[in-house]
Design an enzyme around this catalytic site. Structure first.
Site, PDB file in Angstrom:
ATOM      1  N   GLY A  15       0.792  -1.235   0.000  1.00 37.22           N
ATOM      2  CA  GLY A  15       0.000   0.000   0.000  1.00 37.22           C
ATOM      3  C   GLY A  15       0.822   1.281   0.000  1.00 37.22           C
ATOM      4  CE  LYS A  16       6.580   0.351  -2.088  1.00 39.62           C
ATOM      5  NZ  LYS A  16       6.124  -1.063  -2.112  1.00 39.62           N
ATOM      6  CB  THR A  17       0.921   3.331  -4.872  1.00 39.38           C
ATOM      7  OG1 THR A  17       2.117   2.707  -5.321  1.00 39.38           O
ATOM      8  CG2 THR A  17       0.468   4.321  -5.901  1.00 39.38           C
ATOM      9  CE  LYS A  38       7.503   3.055  -7.703  1.00 37.66           C
ATOM     10  NZ  LYS A  38       7.067   2.287  -6.533  1.00 37.66           N
ATOM     11  CB  THR A  42       9.971  -2.557 -12.124  1.00 37.22           C
ATOM     12  OG1 THR A  42       9.304  -2.917 -10.913  1.00 37.22           O
ATOM     13  CG2 THR A  42      11.419  -2.222 -11.827  1.00 37.22           C
ATOM     14  CG  ASP A  55       3.427   2.368  -8.198  1.00 39.94           C
ATOM     15  OD1 ASP A  55       2.549   1.676  -8.746  1.00 39.94           O
ATOM     16  OD2 ASP A  55       4.256   1.913  -7.384  1.00 39.94           O
ATOM     17  CD  GLU A 119       4.937   3.869  -4.352  1.00 41.05           C
ATOM     18  OE1 GLU A 119       4.192   4.576  -5.054  1.00 41.05           O
ATOM     19  OE2 GLU A 119       4.921   2.626  -4.386  1.00 41.05           O
ATOM     20  N   GLY A 120       9.235   4.515  -2.609  1.00 42.21           N
ATOM     21  CA  GLY A 120      10.264   3.537  -2.938  1.00 42.21           C
ATOM     22  C   GLY A 120       9.723   2.426  -3.815  1.00 42.21           C
ATOM     23  N   GLY A 122       9.529  -1.616  -3.871  1.00 41.70           N
ATOM     24  CA  GLY A 122       9.703  -2.749  -2.954  1.00 41.70           C
ATOM     25  C   GLY A 122      10.002  -2.275  -1.536  1.00 41.70           C
TER      26      GLY A 122
END
Ligand SMILES: Nc1ncnc2c1ncn2[C@@H]1O[C@H](COP(=O)(O)OP(=O)(O)O)[C@@H](O)[C@H]1O
Ligand SMILES: [Mg+2]
Length: 231
Positions: A15-17, A38, A42, A55, A119-120, A122
Site C-alpha cells: 500500500g505504498k502508492t 517514484k 518497474t 504508481d 515512493e520507494g 519494494g
C-alpha cells in the site's frame, strides 16, 4: 516538513502508492504544493510508444495533478517494463540506475515545489544494482521516512526488520502506517500486532487504513479522514 517524505514498505503490494496518494492529496488540500516522485518504477505499461509509470500516474490522478512533460520525467527518472526487482529490470534494459541522477531530479523538483512525496520500489533492501539497495537511495535523499506495513499475520518480523535497517542507516523514521489491502475487520491479531510493533520497535503507529473498495479510484473520503491522523 521541509523537503518531503519517503514512503517505504515492508514489501511490494503493501500500500505504498495508496498511502503516498493519501498524504499527497491531504497536503495539497491544506494548500501545500506537494508533488509525487517514484524514483524507480518497474512494471511500466506502454502508451503511444512511451513507458508509463503506473504508481506515479495513480498518485497524480488521485491528487488531481497534471504536470508538464519535464516535471513528469523528473518525477520518474527510471521506468522499466518488466515487473521485477529494479536491479534486474535495469540489467535487462542495459540501463544502470544512477542514484546521483535520481538525486539531481529530486533537487530540481524541490526547487520548484514545497514538498516531494517519494515512493520507494519494494522494501528497504530491494536492490537497484548489484551493489546498491533502496536504502542507499534513502540515505542520499535523507528524507524522513514512513513505513507502510500489512496489519495481519507475518507482519511483526517484516516490520521490525525494516525498522532496524532504517535506524541502522541513521534515518529518521516518522512511524508506521498499517494498511489493509484485503477485506475484513481487524481482529485480535491485527490489534495486537500494532501494539507489539510499537513496543518492540519503539516506533509511533501513525495510522491504520482500513480496506476500502474505493481505493483504486477517486478520493475515498473515509481514507482521507484517516490521513489527518497520519500527519
Ligand atoms: N486500503 C486499501 N483498500 C483496498 N485496496 C487497497 C488498499 N490499499 C491498497 N490497496 C490495493 O492493493 C494493491 C497494492 O497497493 P499499492 O498501494 O499499489 O502497494 P505498493 O505501492 O506497496 O506496491 C493495489 O491494487 C491497491 O489498489
Ligand atoms: Mg507502489
Amino acid at each position: 516538513m521541509n523537503k518531503g517524505l519517503f514512503i517505504t514498505g515492508t514489501d511490494t503490494g503493501v500500500g505504498k502508492t495508496v498511502v503516498s496518494s493519501i498524504l499527497l492529496a491531504s497536503l495539497r488540500q491544506s494548500g501545500i504544493d506537494a508533488v509525487p516522485m517514484k524514483p524507480v518504477q518497474t512494471g511500466c505499461t506502454s502508451r503511444k510508444g512511451k513507458l508509463v509509470a503506473p504508481d506515479l500516474e495513480f498518485m497524480l490522478d488521485f491528487a488531481g495533478i497534471k504536470p508538464d512533460k519535464i516535471s513528469l520525467n523528473l518525477m520518474c527518472p527510471y521506468k522499466f517494463k518488466p515487473e521485477c526487482s529494479p536491479h534486474l529490470a535495469a540489467t535487462m534494459a542495459g540501463k544502470p540506475i544512477s542514484l546521483s541522477r535520481i538525486m539531481a531530479a529530486f533537487k530540481k523538483l524541490t526547487r520548484k515545489h514545497q514538498v516531494v512525496i517519494a515512493e520507494g520500489a519494494g522494501g528497504v533492501l530491494a536492490p537497484v544494482s548489484d551493489r546498491k539497495t533502496m536504502l542507499n537511495l534513502m540515505k542520499l535523499l535523507n528524507l524522513p521516512i514512513i513505513l507502510v506495513a500489512r496489519p495481519g499475520l507475518g507482519t511483526i518480523n517484516h516490520t521490525l526488520l525494516s525498522i532496524r535497517e532504517i535506524r541502522r542507516a541513521r534515518l529518521e523514521l516518522k512511524g508506521v502506517i498499517f494498511n489493509q489491502t484485503k477485506p475484513g475487520n481487524p481482529g485480535y491479531i491485527e490489534k495486537d500486532n500494532m501494539k507489539i510493533i510499537a513496543r518492540l520497535g519503539k516506533v509511533k503507529i501513525l495510522g491504520f487504513i482500513p480496506f476500502t473498495s474505493e481505493a483504486p479510484r477517486g478520493l475515498p473520503r473515509g481514507i482521507l479522514a484517516k490521513a489527518s491522523e497520519i500527519r
